[in-house]
Design a protein around this motif. Sequence first.
Motif, PDB file in Angstrom:
ATOM      1  N   ILE A  73      33.768  43.993  36.712  1.00  0.00           N
ATOM      2  CA  ILE A  73      33.485  42.597  37.046  1.00  0.00           C
ATOM      3  C   ILE A  73      34.781  41.819  37.248  1.00  0.00           C
ATOM      4  O   ILE A  73      34.930  41.059  38.216  1.00  0.00           O
ATOM      5  N   PHE A  74      35.741  42.011  36.355  1.00  0.00           N
ATOM      6  CA  PHE A  74      37.028  41.331  36.501  1.00  0.00           C
ATOM      7  C   PHE A  74      37.720  41.765  37.780  1.00  0.00           C
ATOM      8  O   PHE A  74      38.300  40.934  38.500  1.00  0.00           O
ATOM      9  N   CYS A  75      37.698  43.044  38.068  1.00  0.00           N
ATOM     10  CA  CYS A  75      38.338  43.554  39.277  1.00  0.00           C
ATOM     11  C   CYS A  75      37.664  43.001  40.528  1.00  0.00           C
ATOM     12  O   CYS A  75      38.326  42.647  41.514  1.00  0.00           O
ATOM     13  N   PHE A  76      36.339  42.908  40.523  1.00  0.00           N
ATOM     14  CA  PHE A  76      35.596  42.385  41.666  1.00  0.00           C
ATOM     15  C   PHE A  76      35.900  40.907  41.878  1.00  0.00           C
ATOM     16  O   PHE A  76      36.116  40.459  43.013  1.00  0.00           O
ATOM     17  N   VAL A  77      35.912  40.128  40.813  1.00  0.00           N
ATOM     18  CA  VAL A  77      36.095  38.679  40.938  1.00  0.00           C
ATOM     19  C   VAL A  77      37.520  38.317  41.324  1.00  0.00           C
ATOM     20  O   VAL A  77      37.751  37.484  42.222  1.00  0.00           O
ATOM     21  N   LEU A  78      38.501  38.938  40.672  1.00  0.00           N
ATOM     22  CA  LEU A  78      39.900  38.587  40.909  1.00  0.00           C
ATOM     23  C   LEU A  78      40.505  39.300  42.111  1.00  0.00           C
ATOM     24  O   LEU A  78      41.506  38.842  42.660  1.00  0.00           O
ATOM     25  N   GLY A  79      39.943  40.426  42.489  1.00  0.00           N
ATOM     26  CA  GLY A  79      40.439  41.126  43.663  1.00  0.00           C
ATOM     27  C   GLY A  79      41.600  42.057  43.397  1.00  0.00           C
ATOM     28  O   GLY A  79      42.250  42.508  44.340  1.00  0.00           O
ATOM     29  N   VAL A  99      27.279  48.780  47.906  1.00  0.00           N
ATOM     30  CA  VAL A  99      28.164  48.705  49.069  1.00  0.00           C
ATOM     31  C   VAL A  99      28.176  47.307  49.684  1.00  0.00           C
ATOM     32  O   VAL A  99      29.243  46.779  50.039  1.00  0.00           O
ATOM     33  N   LEU A 100      26.997  46.689  49.831  1.00  0.00           N
ATOM     34  CA  LEU A 100      26.922  45.414  50.544  1.00  0.00           C
ATOM     35  C   LEU A 100      27.772  44.319  49.912  1.00  0.00           C
ATOM     36  O   LEU A 100      28.594  43.695  50.624  1.00  0.00           O
ATOM     37  N   PRO A 101      27.656  44.002  48.643  1.00  0.00           N
ATOM     38  CA  PRO A 101      28.490  42.921  48.090  1.00  0.00           C
ATOM     39  C   PRO A 101      29.973  43.240  48.115  1.00  0.00           C
ATOM     40  O   PRO A 101      30.795  42.340  48.345  1.00  0.00           O
ATOM     41  N   ILE A 102      30.344  44.502  47.878  1.00  0.00           N
ATOM     42  CA  ILE A 102      31.770  44.855  47.927  1.00  0.00           C
ATOM     43  C   ILE A 102      32.304  44.689  49.344  1.00  0.00           C
ATOM     44  O   ILE A 102      33.418  44.174  49.557  1.00  0.00           O
ATOM     45  N   HIS A 103      31.529  45.116  50.331  1.00  0.00           N
ATOM     46  CA  HIS A 103      31.956  44.989  51.727  1.00  0.00           C
ATOM     47  C   HIS A 103      32.140  43.525  52.119  1.00  0.00           C
ATOM     48  O   HIS A 103      33.153  43.158  52.744  1.00  0.00           O
ATOM     49  N   VAL A 104      31.192  42.684  51.769  1.00  0.00           N
ATOM     50  CA  VAL A 104      31.285  41.267  52.119  1.00  0.00           C
ATOM     51  C   VAL A 104      32.462  40.598  51.411  1.00  0.00           C
ATOM     52  O   VAL A 104      33.213  39.809  52.011  1.00  0.00           O
ATOM     53  N   LEU A 136      35.284  41.927  50.326  1.00  0.00           N
ATOM     54  CA  LEU A 136      36.582  42.370  50.845  1.00  0.00           C
ATOM     55  C   LEU A 136      36.812  41.922  52.289  1.00  0.00           C
ATOM     56  O   LEU A 136      37.921  41.513  52.645  1.00  0.00           O
ATOM     57  N   LYS A 137      35.776  42.008  53.106  1.00  0.00           N
ATOM     58  CA  LYS A 137      35.959  41.677  54.520  1.00  0.00           C
ATOM     59  C   LYS A 137      36.205  40.193  54.734  1.00  0.00           C
ATOM     60  O   LYS A 137      37.074  39.791  55.535  1.00  0.00           O
ATOM     61  N   TYR A 138      35.477  39.345  54.020  1.00  0.00           N
ATOM     62  CA  TYR A 138      35.579  37.900  54.228  1.00  0.00           C
ATOM     63  C   TYR A 138      36.420  37.221  53.154  1.00  0.00           C
ATOM     64  O   TYR A 138      36.502  35.988  53.163  1.00  0.00           O
ATOM     65  N   GLN A 139      37.014  37.994  52.241  1.00  0.00           N
ATOM     66  CA  GLN A 139      37.906  37.452  51.210  1.00  0.00           C
ATOM     67  C   GLN A 139      37.256  36.269  50.479  1.00  0.00           C
ATOM     68  O   GLN A 139      37.779  35.141  50.462  1.00  0.00           O
ATOM     69  N   LEU A 140      36.129  36.541  49.881  1.00  0.00           N
ATOM     70  CA  LEU A 140      35.432  35.498  49.137  1.00  0.00           C
ATOM     71  C   LEU A 140      36.259  35.027  47.955  1.00  0.00           C
ATOM     72  O   LEU A 140      36.929  35.818  47.284  1.00  0.00           O
ATOM     73  N   PRO A 141      36.248  33.743  47.633  1.00  0.00           N
ATOM     74  CA  PRO A 141      36.959  33.224  46.460  1.00  0.00           C
ATOM     75  C   PRO A 141      36.262  33.631  45.167  1.00  0.00           C
ATOM     76  O   PRO A 141      35.144  34.160  45.171  1.00  0.00           O
ATOM     77  N   PRO A 142      36.875  33.361  44.012  1.00  0.00           N
ATOM     78  CA  PRO A 142      36.375  33.909  42.735  1.00  0.00           C
ATOM     79  C   PRO A 142      34.952  33.509  42.374  1.00  0.00           C
ATOM     80  O   PRO A 142      34.149  34.359  41.976  1.00  0.00           O
ATOM     81  N   ALA A 143      34.580  32.235  42.474  1.00  0.00           N
ATOM     82  CA  ALA A 143      33.244  31.807  42.040  1.00  0.00           C
ATOM     83  C   ALA A 143      32.152  32.415  42.913  1.00  0.00           C
ATOM     84  O   ALA A 143      31.094  32.819  42.416  1.00  0.00           O
ATOM     85  N   SER A 144      32.386  32.495  44.207  1.00  0.00           N
ATOM     86  CA  SER A 144      31.402  33.130  45.086  1.00  0.00           C
ATOM     87  C   SER A 144      31.281  34.617  44.791  1.00  0.00           C
ATOM     88  O   SER A 144      30.185  35.188  44.873  1.00  0.00           O
ATOM     89  N   ARG A 145      32.390  35.245  44.439  1.00  0.00           N
ATOM     90  CA  ARG A 145      32.330  36.650  44.038  1.00  0.00           C
ATOM     91  C   ARG A 145      31.571  36.814  42.729  1.00  0.00           C
ATOM     92  O   ARG A 145      30.885  37.826  42.519  1.00  0.00           O
ATOM     93  N   CYS A 146      31.706  35.837  41.824  1.00  0.00           N
ATOM     94  CA  CYS A 146      30.975  35.907  40.555  1.00  0.00           C
ATOM     95  C   CYS A 146      29.475  35.968  40.799  1.00  0.00           C
ATOM     96  O   CYS A 146      28.747  36.716  40.126  1.00  0.00           O
ATOM     97  N   LEU A 169      27.866  37.198  43.353  1.00  0.00           N
ATOM     98  CA  LEU A 169      27.475  38.511  43.859  1.00  0.00           C
ATOM     99  C   LEU A 169      27.560  39.591  42.790  1.00  0.00           C
ATOM    100  O   LEU A 169      26.647  40.406  42.638  1.00  0.00           O
ATOM    101  N   VAL A 170      28.645  39.617  42.023  1.00  0.00           N
ATOM    102  CA  VAL A 170      28.810  40.712  41.070  1.00  0.00           C
ATOM    103  C   VAL A 170      27.863  40.567  39.886  1.00  0.00           C
ATOM    104  O   VAL A 170      27.319  41.564  39.382  1.00  0.00           O
TER     105      VAL A 170
END
Length: 448
Positions: free
Chosen positions: A363-369, A215-220, A222-232, A234-235
């Motif tokens: 992973i692709f869905c998480f990184v690309l949004g 829950v925590l990484p997905i929430h952060v 989506l809420k703060y709209q992290l760019p792709p590399a920062s999402r990478c 976390l995921v």
Amino acid sequence: MEPRAARLRKGEGPRGEQEDQCSGGGNTEKDRGLDLVQWTRHMEAVKTQLLEQAQGQLRELLDRAMQEAVQAYPPQGRPLPSIPPDSLNKAREPSLGKQKIFIIRKSLLDELMEVQHFRTIYHMFIAGLCIFIISTLAIDFIDEGRLMLEFDLLIFSFGQLPLALMTWVPMFLSTLLVPYQALRLWARPRAGGAWLLGVGLGGLLLAAHTAVLWVLPIHVALKYQLPPASRCILVFEQVRFLMKSYSFLREAVPGTLCARRGEAMRAPSFSSYLYFLFCPTLIYRETYPRTPYVRWNYVAKNFAQDWWNSTSFSNYYRTWNVVVHDWLYSYVYQDGLWLLGGRARGAAMLGVFLVSAVVHEYIFCFVLGFFYPVMLMLFLVIGGLLNFMMHDQHTGPAWNVLMWTLLFLGQGIQVSLYCQEWYARRHCPLPQTTFWGLVTPRSWSCHT
């Protein structure tokens, strides 16, 4: 005395030979044919027996060599598992009961780099990369009069990096403390209600740990709209922590459940678990073969392994990412065989592809949004079919060329489709957010 050949011509030989002459040549040829067939069958039976004996002896030698390797690095505080006496008779079920064994050896890349011709090709690629960098800088200087050292893409991709690192800290602490503490609660003596209470508390801790990692990484993100590399960041850490936690519990819990009633099991040391969280493997062991010191230059130089000689997709999937393959083989394929039976290899292999494809698509869905199941279809459908069609029996160089051609096509399709969808979702926003609008590819209807 006359020679034997002369007596046979006169018909004065033994009775059997005289009967053969009287009965004509047809029966003789027929008997010889029957004798040849029987002799051929006898030789085939002898060949089969010899092959079975040779395979049995070779299997016994390999088992002995494996046992000696295990004895060279015995687990601390744990008896060495003995080889079952009937293991030689289980030729049809070679995957059941096998475990990953870590030994000291050179990597394939090290062995290849000892060949001078291979080093020359490697150096040619480095030289080509240097010339490409120099030519790019020269063209920028000639066209613009200055060096175009722009890092806008990197700055955008790694935006909000401190927030991503702050989110990583509770994820790591949860992985560091919760699985080990849950195992200690389960390792208590099975006497009275204390053990049941420990089991319940351990289960609650693991549920909280799973919630933190999911829950925590997905929430952060989506809420703060992290760019792709920062999402990478976390995921990848999310998936790594989940796989590490599962491997630790999967390897340690069976010993806890098999402990005698009223006795406590010695839990693994915390230092071994801490080392496991950082060592480059997803298979937990209390001890690993290690060199006297860490060769950081060697680690940096050999960050990636050699896999490009594969001639089949089955071999490519095994060697492309050995660390992940070991985890899937141990905890999906082997456990699937254990649950479904040793003969359900196709179903177990399909389960491996399903789990791997779903995680890759996540992973692709998480990184690309956004959800665009290109990876899922290529990996599960196309990749699954190629795994069964291009198997290890294809060893010619043409199969290696074909494999590379299909890999290039697959990578090109993924890059093209995902890039189109990325820009389509930014240039053609939805007037109203709906479920079907989120899961339907925007590039199919966006024409700007």
